[in-house]
Design a protein around this motif. Sequence first.
Motif, PDB file in Angstrom:
ATOM      1  N   PHE A   1      24.233  35.758  66.670  1.00  0.00           N
ATOM      2  CA  PHE A   1      23.843  34.444  66.151  1.00  0.00           C
ATOM      3  C   PHE A   1      22.531  34.476  65.364  1.00  0.00           C
ATOM      4  CE2 PHE A   1      26.675  33.426  69.667  1.00  0.00           C
ATOM      5  CZ  PHE A   1      27.416  32.361  69.171  1.00  0.00           C
ATOM      6  N   LYS A   2      21.964  35.662  65.142  1.00  0.00           N
ATOM      7  CA  LYS A   2      20.604  35.736  64.607  1.00  0.00           C
ATOM      8  C   LYS A   2      20.459  35.089  63.233  1.00  0.00           C
ATOM      9  CE  LYS A   2      20.868  40.461  62.707  1.00  0.00           C
ATOM     10  NZ  LYS A   2      20.607  40.157  61.278  1.00  0.00           N
TER      11      LYS A   2
ATOM     12  N   THR B   1      14.886  41.404  69.254  1.00  0.00           N
ATOM     13  CA  THR B   1      14.067  41.563  68.050  1.00  0.00           C
ATOM     14  C   THR B   1      14.809  42.444  67.049  1.00  0.00           C
ATOM     15  OG1 THR B   1      11.991  41.302  69.263  1.00  0.00           O
ATOM     16  CG2 THR B   1      11.876  42.420  67.135  1.00  0.00           C
ATOM     17  N   PHE B   2      15.022  41.901  65.852  1.00  0.00           N
ATOM     18  CA  PHE B   2      15.750  42.619  64.811  1.00  0.00           C
ATOM     19  C   PHE B   2      14.932  42.556  63.521  1.00  0.00           C
ATOM     20  CE2 PHE B   2      18.645  40.401  67.706  1.00  0.00           C
ATOM     21  CZ  PHE B   2      19.219  41.500  68.326  1.00  0.00           C
TER      22      PHE B   2
ATOM     23  N   GLY C   1      11.961  43.328  63.073  1.00  0.00           N
ATOM     24  CA  GLY C   1      10.620  42.816  63.332  1.00  0.00           C
ATOM     25  C   GLY C   1      10.542  41.348  63.706  1.00  0.00           C
ATOM     26  N   LYS C   2      11.680  40.679  63.844  1.00  0.00           N
ATOM     27  CA  LYS C   2      11.678  39.255  64.183  1.00  0.00           C
ATOM     28  C   LYS C   2      12.395  39.011  65.523  1.00  0.00           C
ATOM     29  CE  LYS C   2      11.786  37.788  59.334  1.00  0.00           C
ATOM     30  NZ  LYS C   2      12.556  37.053  58.300  1.00  0.00           N
ATOM     31  N   ASN C   3      11.731  38.245  66.396  1.00  0.00           N
ATOM     32  CA  ASN C   3      12.344  37.911  67.684  1.00  0.00           C
ATOM     33  C   ASN C   3      13.040  36.556  67.590  1.00  0.00           C
ATOM     34  OD1 ASN C   3      12.943  37.767  70.533  1.00  0.00           O
ATOM     35  ND2 ASN C   3      11.261  36.316  70.669  1.00  0.00           N
ATOM     36  N   TYR C   4      14.302  36.525  68.024  1.00  0.00           N
ATOM     37  CA  TYR C   4      15.111  35.320  67.866  1.00  0.00           C
ATOM     38  C   TYR C   4      15.392  34.572  69.166  1.00  0.00           C
ATOM     39  CZ  TYR C   4      15.959  36.935  63.114  1.00  0.00           C
ATOM     40  OH  TYR C   4      15.782  37.334  61.802  1.00  0.00           O
ATOM     41  N   ALA C   5      14.823  35.020  70.281  1.00  0.00           N
ATOM     42  CA  ALA C   5      15.192  34.375  71.540  1.00  0.00           C
ATOM     43  C   ALA C   5      14.024  34.260  72.513  1.00  0.00           C
ATOM     44  CB  ALA C   5      16.346  35.130  72.194  1.00  0.00           C
TER      45      ALA C   5
ATOM     46  N   LEU D   1      17.338  28.740  69.279  1.00  0.00           N
ATOM     47  CA  LEU D   1      17.243  27.412  68.687  1.00  0.00           C
ATOM     48  C   LEU D   1      17.981  27.383  67.348  1.00  0.00           C
ATOM     49  CD1 LEU D   1      13.466  26.541  69.303  1.00  0.00           C
ATOM     50  CD2 LEU D   1      15.388  26.494  70.899  1.00  0.00           C
ATOM     51  N   ASP D   2      18.917  26.458  67.225  1.00  0.00           N
ATOM     52  CA  ASP D   2      19.714  26.346  66.006  1.00  0.00           C
ATOM     53  C   ASP D   2      18.857  25.952  64.799  1.00  0.00           C
ATOM     54  OD1 ASP D   2      22.133  25.802  64.319  1.00  0.00           O
ATOM     55  OD2 ASP D   2      21.316  23.762  64.445  1.00  0.00           O
TER      56      ASP D   2
END
Length: 432
Positions: A104-105, A129-130, A132-136, A324-325
Amino acid sequence: MKSWKWMQALALSLLVVMLVTACGKSGESVEGSAVTITFLNSKGEIQSQLEEAAKAFKEDNPDITMEIIPVPAGQSPFEKASALYASGNPATITMLDTGDVEKFKDRVLDLSGEKWMADAVDRSTALTTFEGKNYAFPLAIEGYGFIYNKAVVDQAIGGTFDPATINTTGALEELFKKIEASGKAPLIVSPMDWSLGAHYLPLAYAGQSADTAAVAQFVDDLKAGKVDLAGNTVFNGLLDTFDLMAKYNIDKASPLSGTYERGPEVLGKGEVGIWFQGNWAWPQISSFDTASGQYGFLPVPVSNNADDFGNTQISSAVSKRLVLDKEKNTAEQQAAAKKFLEWMVYSDKGQDFLVNKANIIPAFKNITLEAKDPLAKSISDYIAKGKSQDSMSTLPADHWAKVGASMQKYLAGAADRSVLTKEIQEYWKSVK
């Protein structure tokens, strides 16, 4: 003429004042306007606690209403979240399993800049983290191993039990023998495929190394058919321990007849000393508790060398994540959702919800509330001492069902170790 110009100027001035006032009021209404957000909950055992948390959050933030949507029984969080996106109505906040976040990233917010990132425990955001960005947001740490009833074990050894003494397969068998000699059953093995396939067998992967990169490489090698499990020391050591469990199982005469519900009952009543399960089972154990809440965890040993990795470590990981959507929810809803995440980490009410109400082990160093739940406390103690082993939280979705079925055959004596080993290796070769 001058009078007319004066009236024009006055009218123009009034218009400017009205526009400025209107803009000011417009800004104020956005800031203070009511907003409703939704929260998709995939942890059914805390549905009522989340609903209470929503009320407590609204007390502190009167303009924000949060509605809790449960994932229906039998449906995975990935399936429900996907269905909501397909309908064009995703939840503002979605609770996902760790392995589902990456799917869902592209549809959820980058949370790398949030305040709580600095207080998250080590490695708690690494798997979400993908580039360099953390999504959760890491919501809950859960752990599992051998849960022991201290009253039963104390009686069996004739003194006060020290869990640190069980650090080899041999020491575990000696404990089983002592419990049996005291007139109680040593342990119960719950034969559900998810317990055997998602929790027990993955200890063979995670136990390969304390280095998570090495564990990931091991799994890649399994997929590539480069691993000979038949000659793998950790895998065989784990199955040696499983053979002991089968030997001393209260249900050994009919090992596949057991149910999840039977485990907490016989452990809580003191009919068995040990149950292989996780800290999520405390609500069920507590309803049968005869040991005054005195329970804890033992690691699952994989050898007779106490220094080997895994023999003194408990398996734990962040099991649930919040995303968060960013596609359908408004900027105001996103801001409200971020405020809820901060509320859980930094407010007294939020921390009370996590630790005392929901019996969650928080993934944040700043939360110092001590768990009242003895199983959560035991897991927390292992983590605090650096005695933890990362659980395998990103396994393929069908892993527990397929290899769990193979483990069930092995438990029942319908397959020997060579057959089990072959089926597990063939499973991994089939993973795309």
